[in-house]
Design a protein around this motif. Structure first.
Motif, PDB file in Angstrom:
ATOM      1  N   SER A 127       0.854  -1.191   0.000  1.00 35.22           N
ATOM      2  CA  SER A 127       0.000   0.000   0.000  1.00 35.22           C
ATOM      3  C   SER A 127       0.892   1.243   0.000  1.00 35.22           C
ATOM      4  O   SER A 127       1.179   1.837   1.039  1.00 35.22           O
ATOM      5  N   LEU A 128       1.346   1.617  -1.182  1.00 34.76           N
ATOM      6  CA  LEU A 128       2.361   2.683  -1.266  1.00 34.76           C
ATOM      7  C   LEU A 128       1.806   4.077  -1.020  1.00 34.76           C
ATOM      8  O   LEU A 128       2.565   5.016  -0.801  1.00 34.76           O
ATOM      9  N   GLY A 129       0.475   4.222  -1.037  1.00 37.20           N
ATOM     10  CA  GLY A 129      -0.101   5.530  -0.719  1.00 37.20           C
ATOM     11  C   GLY A 129       0.040   5.844   0.765  1.00 37.20           C
ATOM     12  O   GLY A 129      -0.014   7.009   1.169  1.00 37.20           O
ATOM     13  N   GLY A 130       0.222   4.811   1.606  1.00 36.40           N
ATOM     14  CA  GLY A 130       0.295   5.000   3.056  1.00 36.40           C
ATOM     15  C   GLY A 130       1.715   5.136   3.561  1.00 36.40           C
ATOM     16  O   GLY A 130       2.650   5.368   2.794  1.00 36.40           O
ATOM     17  N   GLY A 131       1.867   4.994   4.889  1.00 35.89           N
ATOM     18  CA  GLY A 131       3.179   5.133   5.520  1.00 35.89           C
ATOM     19  C   GLY A 131       3.354   6.474   6.198  1.00 35.89           C
ATOM     20  O   GLY A 131       4.470   6.934   6.421  1.00 35.89           O
ATOM     21  N   LEU A 132       2.214   7.085   6.573  1.00 35.78           N
ATOM     22  CA  LEU A 132       2.264   8.451   7.143  1.00 35.78           C
ATOM     23  C   LEU A 132       2.502   8.380   8.650  1.00 35.78           C
ATOM     24  O   LEU A 132       1.621   8.636   9.472  1.00 35.78           O
ATOM     25  N   HIS A 133       3.734   8.065   8.979  1.00 36.41           N
ATOM     26  CA  HIS A 133       4.096   7.659  10.349  1.00 36.41           C
ATOM     27  C   HIS A 133       4.205   8.777  11.379  1.00 36.41           C
ATOM     28  O   HIS A 133       4.424   8.495  12.536  1.00 36.41           O
ATOM     29  N   HIS A 134       4.097  10.048  10.952  1.00 31.56           N
ATOM     30  CA  HIS A 134       4.209  11.132  11.942  1.00 31.56           C
ATOM     31  C   HIS A 134       2.857  11.598  12.493  1.00 31.56           C
ATOM     32  O   HIS A 134       2.828  12.445  13.382  1.00 31.56           O
ATOM     33  N   GLY A 135       1.758  11.087  11.945  1.00 41.00           N
ATOM     34  CA  GLY A 135       0.449  11.540  12.426  1.00 41.00           C
ATOM     35  C   GLY A 135       0.224  11.147  13.880  1.00 41.00           C
ATOM     36  O   GLY A 135       0.514  10.023  14.278  1.00 41.00           O
ATOM     37  N   ILE A 251       2.503 -10.996  12.419  1.00 34.75           N
ATOM     38  CA  ILE A 251       2.476 -10.295  11.137  1.00 34.75           C
ATOM     39  C   ILE A 251       3.505  -9.169  11.181  1.00 34.75           C
ATOM     40  O   ILE A 251       3.795  -8.629  12.259  1.00 34.75           O
ATOM     41  N   ILE A 252       4.036  -8.843  10.019  1.00 32.44           N
ATOM     42  CA  ILE A 252       4.999  -7.748   9.925  1.00 32.44           C
ATOM     43  C   ILE A 252       4.408  -6.632   9.070  1.00 32.44           C
ATOM     44  O   ILE A 252       3.852  -6.886   8.000  1.00 32.44           O
ATOM     45  N   LEU A 253       4.506  -5.421   9.593  1.00 32.08           N
ATOM     46  CA  LEU A 253       4.111  -4.232   8.837  1.00 32.08           C
ATOM     47  C   LEU A 253       5.374  -3.411   8.625  1.00 32.08           C
ATOM     48  O   LEU A 253       6.013  -2.997   9.595  1.00 32.08           O
ATOM     49  N   THR A 254       5.772  -3.209   7.368  1.00 34.01           N
ATOM     50  CA  THR A 254       6.970  -2.416   7.120  1.00 34.01           C
ATOM     51  C   THR A 254       6.591  -1.068   6.519  1.00 34.01           C
ATOM     52  O   THR A 254       5.741  -0.984   5.633  1.00 34.01           O
ATOM     53  N   GLN A 255       7.233  -0.020   7.028  1.00 35.45           N
ATOM     54  CA  GLN A 255       7.064   1.326   6.482  1.00 35.45           C
ATOM     55  C   GLN A 255       8.315   1.586   5.654  1.00 35.45           C
ATOM     56  O   GLN A 255       9.434   1.462   6.147  1.00 35.45           O
ATOM     57  N   ASN A 256       8.127   1.923   4.378  1.00 34.64           N
ATOM     58  CA  ASN A 256       9.230   1.954   3.431  1.00 34.64           C
ATOM     59  C   ASN A 256       9.528   3.351   2.890  1.00 34.64           C
ATOM     60  O   ASN A 256       9.622   3.540   1.672  1.00 34.64           O
ATOM     61  N   GLY A 257       9.644   4.309   3.775  1.00 38.49           N
ATOM     62  CA  GLY A 257      10.087   5.628   3.326  1.00 38.49           C
ATOM     63  C   GLY A 257      11.373   5.454   2.534  1.00 38.49           C
ATOM     64  O   GLY A 257      12.255   4.699   2.952  1.00 38.49           O
ATOM     65  N   GLY A 299       4.201   2.737   2.046  1.00 39.94           N
ATOM     66  CA  GLY A 299       5.208   3.688   1.556  1.00 39.94           C
ATOM     67  C   GLY A 299       5.741   4.530   2.703  1.00 39.94           C
ATOM     68  O   GLY A 299       6.055   4.003   3.761  1.00 39.94           O
ATOM     69  N   GLY A 300       5.807   5.843   2.502  1.00 37.36           N
ATOM     70  CA  GLY A 300       6.339   6.734   3.532  1.00 37.36           C
ATOM     71  C   GLY A 300       6.980   7.934   2.860  1.00 37.36           C
ATOM     72  O   GLY A 300       6.516   8.387   1.813  1.00 37.36           O
ATOM     73  N   GLY A 301       8.096   8.395   3.457  1.00 36.66           N
ATOM     74  CA  GLY A 301       8.797   9.529   2.865  1.00 36.66           C
ATOM     75  C   GLY A 301       9.437   9.161   1.540  1.00 36.66           C
ATOM     76  O   GLY A 301       9.330   8.017   1.075  1.00 36.66           O
ATOM     77  N   GLY A 302      10.150  10.117   0.973  1.00 36.37           N
ATOM     78  CA  GLY A 302      10.781   9.884  -0.336  1.00 36.37           C
ATOM     79  C   GLY A 302      10.560  11.114  -1.183  1.00 36.37           C
ATOM     80  O   GLY A 302       9.462  11.313  -1.694  1.00 36.37           O
ATOM     81  N   TYR A 303      11.599  11.953  -1.272  1.00 35.06           N
ATOM     82  CA  TYR A 303      11.418  13.287  -1.847  1.00 35.06           C
ATOM     83  C   TYR A 303      12.206  13.510  -3.130  1.00 35.06           C
ATOM     84  O   TYR A 303      12.126  14.574  -3.717  1.00 35.06           O
ATOM     85  N   ASP A 304      12.994  12.491  -3.541  1.00 32.67           N
ATOM     86  CA  ASP A 304      13.483  12.511  -4.916  1.00 32.67           C
ATOM     87  C   ASP A 304      12.565  11.555  -5.671  1.00 32.67           C
ATOM     88  O   ASP A 304      12.821  10.355  -5.778  1.00 32.67           O
ATOM     89  N   ILE A 305      11.444  12.131  -6.108  1.00 32.71           N
ATOM     90  CA  ILE A 305      10.371  11.273  -6.635  1.00 32.71           C
ATOM     91  C   ILE A 305      10.692  10.727  -8.021  1.00 32.71           C
ATOM     92  O   ILE A 305      10.013   9.821  -8.490  1.00 32.71           O
ATOM     93  N   TRP A 306      11.722  11.279  -8.681  1.00 31.25           N
ATOM     94  CA  TRP A 306      12.053  10.836 -10.043  1.00 31.25           C
ATOM     95  C   TRP A 306      13.166   9.805 -10.050  1.00 31.25           C
ATOM     96  O   TRP A 306      13.050   8.757 -10.671  1.00 31.25           O
ATOM     97  N   ARG A 307      14.246  10.093  -9.336  1.00 30.42           N
ATOM     98  CA  ARG A 307      15.430   9.230  -9.447  1.00 30.42           C
ATOM     99  C   ARG A 307      15.459   8.092  -8.435  1.00 30.42           C
ATOM    100  O   ARG A 307      16.136   7.102  -8.636  1.00 30.42           O
ATOM    101  N   VAL A 308      14.738   8.279  -7.307  1.00 27.36           N
ATOM    102  CA  VAL A 308      14.875   7.300  -6.221  1.00 27.36           C
ATOM    103  C   VAL A 308      13.604   6.475  -6.000  1.00 27.36           C
ATOM    104  O   VAL A 308      13.629   5.242  -6.061  1.00 27.36           O
TER     105      VAL A 308
END
Ligand SMILES: [Zn+2]
Length: 392
Positions: A127-135, A251-257, A299-308
């Motif tokens: 679920s790459l739309g999620g990962g909003l771990h600071h809320g 179960i394992i939940l991974t946040q992949n920023g 998902g999570g963070g990730g701010y080089d949305i093109w190269r990374v």
């Protein structure tokens, strides 16, 4: 191709958008989806449309007053002063139209992933739309409005009575999830991140180990700025394996920023695609070792949305579906389609070149410091194991 994996996706993830100049940009999810589609690595029947989270589900973690404030803000009927009390309307987390609906969809997407795995319809779900771990319970923070992982964890506990291991590889500390379960011994949180000395949110020290009954179930590995692949991976792999052996999750939940990469504009770590190949590989291995395969990744963070981010996140799916032996060039059709829109040259290949960045002068020192951090962070479970051995 493996059929027991699902990829939760909707173009409506794009509605979670603060403004054009904001670093958080969900176009990265579409770029990832499109990359996998161009490779023919994602079938129609594996793509699942998400549902919205209900208010009742959001209330598993969030205060009702906060949810009402988010709704009002998104409809332009919340005063600035009141909004700021809820962390809304700040530079990091500005107000945007229909922000409640857009945020509840991201939570619903992660709950959809959980439902697929726990009903047995899938072994792994992404679920790459999620990962909003600071809320937080009653406050938006760090680009995050609702905390999908925290809601999902509570949902799994209440509905299925599971013990959950949450593993957060975002370059920022997974504070929202950690504090939500800080006193809960049935949720183990492990975050590896850039030290909070100079980076948001500033927490994630080794000494944050939980409280009350939850003491000993919160693990943090703050690595030094400029940490490179080998040191990062050693810390991650050792810690993940030892924590899983100690906690034995259901179960394992991974946040992949994907913001620890050298290219990321918001952080100061120096990892490359080598790390993003290994992150899901270890998670996959451990999910099969302890959880009969049950693994939900967000998902999570990730701010080089093109190269990374597209490469890093595609590799999670490729690992889940056992197609991760890919290397060499990215699909030409994908490069041709997106290069005209990208402000930077897109990487031609899956792996980064050895010469991505000049040598880091303090490498030995950083590596040694990180090894000591791992030692301290894992000391309680290592000494416990030692005591058991001695008493046998
Ligand atoms: Zn981050």
């Amino acid at each position: 191709m493996k059929k027991d994996c699902v990829f939760i996706y909707s173009d409506d993830f794009q509605l979670y958008k603060f403004h054009n100049a904001h670093p958080f940009n969900q176009l990265r999810v579409k770029l990832t989806y499109d990359l996998l589609r161009e490779m023919k690595a994602l079938d129609d029947e594996q793509v699942i449309f998400p549902r919205m989270a209900t208010d009742e589900e959001l209330e598993l973690i969030h205060d009702r007053a906060y949810i009402e404030a988010v709704k009002a803000a998104g409809q332009g009927r919340l005063s600035e002063d009141v909004a700021l009390n809820y962390g809304l309307g700040t530079e990091d987390t500005p107000i945007f139209p229909n922000m409640h609906e857009a945020s509840a969809l991201l939570v619903g997407a992660t709950l959809t992933a959980v439902d697929y795995v726990l009903s047995g319809k899938a072994k792994h779900a992404l679920s790459l739309g999620g990962g909003l771990h600071h809320g937080f319970r009653g406050k938006a923070s760090g680009f995050c409005i609702y905390n999908d992982s925290a809601v999902a964890i509570k949902y799994m506990q209440e509905r299925y009575g599971l013990r959950i291991l949450y593993v957060d590889t975002d370059a920022h500390h997974g504070d929202g999830v950690q504090w939500a379960f800080y006193d809960d011994p049935n949720v183990c949180t492990f975050s590896i991140h850039e030290t909070g000395r100079y980076l948001f949110p500033g927490t994630g020290n080794i000494t944050e180990r939980g409280q009350g009954k939850g003491y000993g179930f919160s693990f943090n590995i703050p690595v030094d700025a400029f940490t490179e692949d080998d040191s990062w991976l050693k810390a991650y792999t050792q810690a993940f394996r030892e924590i899983a052996a100690f906690f034995k999750p259901d179960i394992i939940l991974t946040q992949n920023g994907a913001d620890a990469h050298y290219y990321d504009p918001l952080t100061h770590l120096s990892v490359t695609m080598k790390t993003y190949r290994e992150i899901p590989k270890i998670a996959h291995e451990i999910a099969h070792q302890y959880c009969d395969g049950r693994w939900v990744a967000v998902g999570g963070g990730g701010y080089d949305i093109w190269r990374v981010v597209p490469r890093a996140w595609a590799l999670i799916w490729l690992e889940m579906t056992e197609q991760s032996n890919i290397s060499g060039s990215l699909p030409k059709a994908w490069l041709d389609k997106w290069q005209p829109l990208s402000p930077v040259p897109l990487p031609p290949e899956w792996d980064d070149p050895e010469t991505l960045y000049p040598p880091i002068p303090r490498k030995a020192e950083i590596t040694e410091k990180n090894a000591q951090t791992v030692e301290k962070a894992l000391y309680p479970i290592r000494s416990q194991r030692q005591n058991i051995k001695q008493s046998l």
